[in-house]
Write a protein that holds these residues in place. Structure first.
Motif, PDB file in Angstrom:
ATOM      1  N   GLU A  16      11.606  -3.043   3.299  1.00 42.81           N
ATOM      2  CA  GLU A  16      11.108  -2.851   1.932  1.00 42.81           C
ATOM      3  C   GLU A  16       9.616  -3.141   1.858  1.00 42.81           C
ATOM      4  OE1 GLU A  16      12.356  -1.548  -0.620  1.00 42.81           O
ATOM      5  OE2 GLU A  16      14.501  -1.909  -0.807  1.00 42.81           O
ATOM      6  N   GLU A  17       9.156  -4.165   2.559  1.00 37.46           N
ATOM      7  CA  GLU A  17       7.729  -4.477   2.575  1.00 37.46           C
ATOM      8  C   GLU A  17       6.942  -3.346   3.213  1.00 37.46           C
ATOM      9  OE1 GLU A  17       6.854  -8.259   4.279  1.00 37.46           O
ATOM     10  OE2 GLU A  17       8.442  -9.299   3.192  1.00 37.46           O
ATOM     11  N   ILE A  18       7.482  -2.796   4.307  1.00 34.41           N
ATOM     12  CA  ILE A  18       6.793  -1.693   4.987  1.00 34.41           C
ATOM     13  C   ILE A  18       6.696  -0.479   4.074  1.00 34.41           C
ATOM     14  CG2 ILE A  18       6.950  -0.073   6.928  1.00 34.41           C
ATOM     15  CD1 ILE A  18       8.379  -2.344   8.475  1.00 34.41           C
ATOM     16  N   LEU A  19       7.791  -0.135   3.418  1.00 33.63           N
ATOM     17  CA  LEU A  19       7.784   1.030   2.531  1.00 33.63           C
ATOM     18  C   LEU A  19       6.842   0.827   1.350  1.00 33.63           C
ATOM     19  CD1 LEU A  19      11.609   1.840   2.538  1.00 33.63           C
ATOM     20  CD2 LEU A  19       9.796   3.204   3.603  1.00 33.63           C
ATOM     21  N   THR A  20       6.850  -0.393   0.779  1.00 29.28           N
ATOM     22  CA  THR A  20       5.964  -0.676  -0.348  1.00 29.28           C
ATOM     23  C   THR A  20       4.504  -0.571   0.065  1.00 29.28           C
ATOM     24  OG1 THR A  20       7.589  -2.123  -1.388  1.00 29.28           O
ATOM     25  CG2 THR A  20       5.302  -2.410  -2.058  1.00 29.28           C
ATOM     26  N   LEU A  21       4.162  -1.162   1.218  1.00 30.02           N
ATOM     27  CA  LEU A  21       2.784  -1.111   1.693  1.00 30.02           C
ATOM     28  C   LEU A  21       2.360   0.312   2.025  1.00 30.02           C
ATOM     29  CD1 LEU A  21       2.747  -4.276   3.974  1.00 30.02           C
ATOM     30  CD2 LEU A  21       1.519  -3.971   1.824  1.00 30.02           C
ATOM     31  N   THR A  22       3.283   1.098   2.575  1.00 30.40           N
ATOM     32  CA  THR A  22       2.966   2.492   2.893  1.00 30.40           C
ATOM     33  C   THR A  22       2.688   3.287   1.626  1.00 30.40           C
ATOM     34  OG1 THR A  22       4.365   2.391   4.863  1.00 30.40           O
ATOM     35  CG2 THR A  22       3.809   4.573   4.033  1.00 30.40           C
ATOM     36  N   ASP A  23       3.550   3.118   0.619  1.00 26.57           N
ATOM     37  CA  ASP A  23       3.337   3.820  -0.655  1.00 26.57           C
ATOM     38  C   ASP A  23       2.003   3.431  -1.280  1.00 26.57           C
ATOM     39  OD1 ASP A  23       5.783   5.045  -0.387  1.00 26.57           O
ATOM     40  OD2 ASP A  23       6.845   3.656  -1.710  1.00 26.57           O
ATOM     41  N   ARG A  24       1.697   2.141  -1.243  1.00 27.90           N
ATOM     42  CA  ARG A  24       0.442   1.683  -1.836  1.00 27.90           C
ATOM     43  C   ARG A  24      -0.756   2.187  -1.055  1.00 27.90           C
ATOM     44  NH1 ARG A  24       1.610  -4.503  -2.134  1.00 27.90           N
ATOM     45  NH2 ARG A  24      -0.595  -4.509  -1.621  1.00 27.90           N
ATOM     46  N   ALA A  25      -0.662   2.235   0.273  1.00 30.11           N
ATOM     47  CA  ALA A  25      -1.774   2.737   1.080  1.00 30.11           C
ATOM     48  C   ALA A  25      -2.081   4.192   0.731  1.00 30.11           C
ATOM     49  CB  ALA A  25      -1.447   2.603   2.566  1.00 30.11           C
ATOM     50  N   LEU A  26      -1.023   4.992   0.589  1.00 30.10           N
ATOM     51  CA  LEU A  26      -1.238   6.399   0.219  1.00 30.10           C
ATOM     52  C   LEU A  26      -1.836   6.517  -1.175  1.00 30.10           C
ATOM     53  CD1 LEU A  26       2.059   8.009   1.593  1.00 30.10           C
ATOM     54  CD2 LEU A  26      -0.263   8.365   2.456  1.00 30.10           C
ATOM     55  N   ARG A  27      -1.302   5.734  -2.119  1.00 31.39           N
ATOM     56  CA  ARG A  27      -1.795   5.797  -3.496  1.00 31.39           C
ATOM     57  C   ARG A  27      -3.253   5.348  -3.575  1.00 31.39           C
ATOM     58  NH1 ARG A  27       2.416   3.737  -5.561  1.00 31.39           N
ATOM     59  NH2 ARG A  27       1.743   1.567  -5.637  1.00 31.39           N
ATOM     60  N   ASP A  28      -3.599   4.264  -2.862  1.00 32.10           N
ATOM     61  CA  ASP A  28      -4.970   3.776  -2.888  1.00 32.10           C
ATOM     62  C   ASP A  28      -5.928   4.777  -2.248  1.00 32.10           C
ATOM     63  OD1 ASP A  28      -4.066   1.515  -4.113  1.00 32.10           O
ATOM     64  OD2 ASP A  28      -4.194   0.236  -2.339  1.00 32.10           O
ATOM     65  N   ALA A  29      -5.482   5.380  -1.137  1.00 30.26           N
ATOM     66  CA  ALA A  29      -6.331   6.362  -0.475  1.00 30.26           C
ATOM     67  C   ALA A  29      -6.573   7.575  -1.375  1.00 30.26           C
ATOM     68  CB  ALA A  29      -5.696   6.801   0.842  1.00 30.26           C
ATOM     69  N   ARG A  30      -5.519   8.017  -2.082  1.00 29.55           N
ATOM     70  CA  ARG A  30      -5.697   9.133  -3.011  1.00 29.55           C
ATOM     71  C   ARG A  30      -6.634   8.766  -4.155  1.00 29.55           C
ATOM     72  NH1 ARG A  30       0.696   9.979  -2.781  1.00 29.55           N
ATOM     73  NH2 ARG A  30       0.825  11.369  -0.966  1.00 29.55           N
ATOM     74  N   ASP A  31      -6.479   7.535  -4.686  1.00 31.67           N
ATOM     75  CA  ASP A  31      -7.372   7.090  -5.759  1.00 31.67           C
ATOM     76  C   ASP A  31      -8.818   7.094  -5.297  1.00 31.67           C
ATOM     77  OD1 ASP A  31      -5.243   6.692  -7.443  1.00 31.67           O
ATOM     78  OD2 ASP A  31      -5.108   4.533  -7.074  1.00 31.67           O
ATOM     79  N   LEU A  32      -9.048   6.569  -4.086  1.00 33.63           N
ATOM     80  CA  LEU A  32     -10.406   6.503  -3.570  1.00 33.63           C
ATOM     81  C   LEU A  32     -10.972   7.894  -3.333  1.00 33.63           C
ATOM     82  CD1 LEU A  32     -12.653   4.609  -2.654  1.00 33.63           C
ATOM     83  CD2 LEU A  32     -11.651   4.636  -0.360  1.00 33.63           C
ATOM     84  N   ALA A  33     -10.133   8.802  -2.808  1.00 31.09           N
ATOM     85  CA  ALA A  33     -10.594  10.161  -2.548  1.00 31.09           C
ATOM     86  C   ALA A  33     -10.896  10.917  -3.841  1.00 31.09           C
ATOM     87  CB  ALA A  33      -9.546  10.921  -1.731  1.00 31.09           C
ATOM     88  N   GLN A  34     -10.052  10.711  -4.859  1.00 30.49           N
ATOM     89  CA  GLN A  34     -10.203  11.458  -6.106  1.00 30.49           C
ATOM     90  C   GLN A  34     -11.224  10.849  -7.050  1.00 30.49           C
ATOM     91  OE1 GLN A  34      -6.246  11.726  -7.750  1.00 30.49           O
ATOM     92  NE2 GLN A  34      -5.447  12.840  -5.977  1.00 30.49           N
ATOM     93  N   MET A  35     -11.306   9.498  -7.087  1.00 30.26           N
ATOM     94  CA  MET A  35     -12.146   8.841  -8.089  1.00 30.26           C
ATOM     95  C   MET A  35     -13.293   8.037  -7.483  1.00 30.26           C
ATOM     96  SD  MET A  35      -9.231   7.418 -10.745  1.00 30.26           S
ATOM     97  CE  MET A  35      -8.643   6.215  -9.554  1.00 30.26           C
ATOM     98  N   GLY A  36     -13.316   7.912  -6.156  1.00 35.00           N
ATOM     99  CA  GLY A  36     -14.359   7.102  -5.547  1.00 35.00           C
ATOM    100  C   GLY A  36     -14.201   5.627  -5.837  1.00 35.00           C
ATOM    101  N   ARG A  37     -12.978   5.193  -6.171  1.00 38.29           N
ATOM    102  CA  ARG A  37     -12.729   3.806  -6.534  1.00 38.29           C
ATOM    103  C   ARG A  37     -11.451   3.325  -5.852  1.00 38.29           C
ATOM    104  NH1 ARG A  37     -15.768   2.565 -10.886  1.00 38.29           N
ATOM    105  NH2 ARG A  37     -14.554   0.753 -11.482  1.00 38.29           N
ATOM    106  N   ALA A  38     -11.431   2.055  -5.496  1.00 33.40           N
ATOM    107  CA  ALA A  38     -10.207   1.412  -5.006  1.00 33.40           C
ATOM    108  C   ALA A  38      -9.503   0.771  -6.191  1.00 33.40           C
ATOM    109  CB  ALA A  38     -10.548   0.363  -3.957  1.00 33.40           C
ATOM    110  N   ARG A  39      -8.190   0.678  -6.135  1.00 35.17           N
ATOM    111  CA  ARG A  39      -7.411   0.101  -7.227  1.00 35.17           C
ATOM    112  C   ARG A  39      -6.648  -1.113  -6.716  1.00 35.17           C
ATOM    113  NH1 ARG A  39      -3.973   4.234 -10.547  1.00 35.17           N
ATOM    114  NH2 ARG A  39      -6.039   4.590 -11.407  1.00 35.17           N
ATOM    115  N   LEU A  40      -6.720  -2.193  -7.490  1.00 30.79           N
ATOM    116  CA  LEU A  40      -5.988  -3.410  -7.161  1.00 30.79           C
ATOM    117  C   LEU A  40      -4.980  -3.708  -8.252  1.00 30.79           C
ATOM    118  CD1 LEU A  40      -8.578  -6.068  -5.884  1.00 30.79           C
ATOM    119  CD2 LEU A  40      -6.728  -5.035  -4.576  1.00 30.79           C
ATOM    120  N   ARG A  41      -3.724  -3.940  -7.866  1.00 29.36           N
ATOM    121  CA  ARG A  41      -2.717  -4.400  -8.810  1.00 29.36           C
ATOM    122  C   ARG A  41      -2.791  -5.926  -8.814  1.00 29.36           C
ATOM    123  NH1 ARG A  41      -1.881   0.177  -6.926  1.00 29.36           N
ATOM    124  NH2 ARG A  41      -1.875  -0.696  -4.835  1.00 29.36           N
ATOM    125  N   PHE A  42      -3.269  -6.456  -9.930  1.00 28.24           N
ATOM    126  CA  PHE A  42      -3.620  -7.870 -10.022  1.00 28.24           C
ATOM    127  C   PHE A  42      -2.814  -8.539 -11.122  1.00 28.24           C
ATOM    128  CE2 PHE A  42      -6.773 -10.932 -12.055  1.00 28.24           C
ATOM    129  CZ  PHE A  42      -6.525 -11.958 -11.160  1.00 28.24           C
TER     130      PHE A  42
END
Length: 311
Positions: free
Chosen positions: A70-96
């Motif tokens: 579950e940790e691996i899947l969660t981290l993988t999903d977040r890595a893809l989402r963060d990479a897409r955010d950075l590619a599309q918006m030029g920004r990294a996103r943190l869930r805080f």
């Protein structure tokens, strides 16, 4: 090496209760799900499923694999989402995540500072217990938590914590209370208040309440907890009305609260450590660059809250 599809198949069976329903939920064929599960069996050297005519359940080995997976899947999903955010918006996103009193005092300054660094904050406001659970299951990138001396938070061992503030607890009394004129109280004076009606947080396991209960229990006293609430304005109103007394963290307090007197406690046990918790980038390593920048922003926000003129 584990294939992510093996973990996805195992998770789907755990959720759906059968291979057939798991295949339907994933949009895969049943033979495809069986293929990945049998490969997982061969990889770990034992069956991950107990199959019956009524459906399928995870074996103890399967439970262990999925717990880590579950940790691996969660981290993988977040890595893809963060990479897409950075590619599309030029920004990294943190869930805080942060507890409400810290959010009220610090969050606007934190968000403003990290925005200048290209970091976007998705804020989650919860009490400490739920935030710890979110950190343990990796649904948050970082969380601001607090603990008190002698009461460790139940965080997983691989999470890194950094203290960003030592926050004293203050005795909160109505203005007409006999001790209201004191500049401070020692532990003996505090323990003399065992016959008072007390205000505690809504949760049964709040660290601040625990340190109070244990201090009085050590002196042979059981407190009368008259009111439980996490609403700060309700707390102040009840104390100002003379209905209860309680403890408030300095971070939560403002310059003045009509009808309420806040008195420092001369005992190091009555202080909470405000901690930033985050997973490391690698086993035994530091948190990510974005989380380290977040920690710096939190410290600056704390300094500004304590010395507004310097901000």
């Amino acid at each position: 090496m584990i294939d992510l599809r093996q973990l996805q198949a195992l998770r789907a069976v755990q959720r759906e209760g059968s291979v057939t329903r798991a295949a339907r939920s994933l949009g895969w064929s049943q033979p495809t799900v069986d293929y990945h599960l049998h490969n997982l069996d061969r990889l770990v050297g034992a069956s991950v499923l107990e199959r019956t005519k009524r459906g399928s359940t995870l074996t103890p080995v399967g439970v262990l694999v999925l717990d880590r997976g579950e940790e691996i899947l969660t981290l993988t999903d977040r890595a893809l989402r963060d990479a897409r955010d950075l590619a599309q918006m030029g920004r990294a996103r943190l869930r805080f995540g942060t507890f409400p009193t810290a959010a009220a005092k610090l969050l606007p300054s934190i968000v403003s500072q990290v925005a200048d660094l290209g970091i976007e904050i998705d804020a989650v406001l919860e009490e400490v217990g739920p935030l710890v659970a979110h950190m343990n299951d990796r649904t948050l990138d970082a969380a601001l938590l607090y603990s008190v001396p002698g009461y460790a938070l139940p965080l997983k061992a691989d999470l890194v914590t950094t203290e960003v503030l030592r926050d004293p607890l203050m005795l909160a009394l109505p203005e007409g209370h006999p001790l209201a004129g004191r500049s401070s109280v020692d532990l003996a004076t505090l323990l003399s208040l065992h016959d008072e009606r007390w205000l505690f947080g809504a949760g049964q396991d709040d660290p601040i309440d625990t340190v109070v209960v244990d201090a009085f229990a050590g002196a042979g006293h059981t407190l009368d907890v008259a009111i439980r609430t996490d609403d700060f304005q309700v707390m102040l109103g009840m104390i100002a009305a003379g209905m209860v007394i309680g403890l408030l963290a300095r971070l939560a307090s403002g310059p003045s609260h009509p009808g309420v007197v806040l008195i420092p406690i001369d005992d190091p046990s009555f202080a909470r450590a405000v901690l930033l918790a985050a997973p490391p980038e690698s086993p035994g390593g530091q948190p990510s660059t974005a989380v380290r920048q977040l920690a710096a922003a939190i410290r600056h926000a704390v300094a500004r809250s304590e010395h507004p003129a310097a901000g």
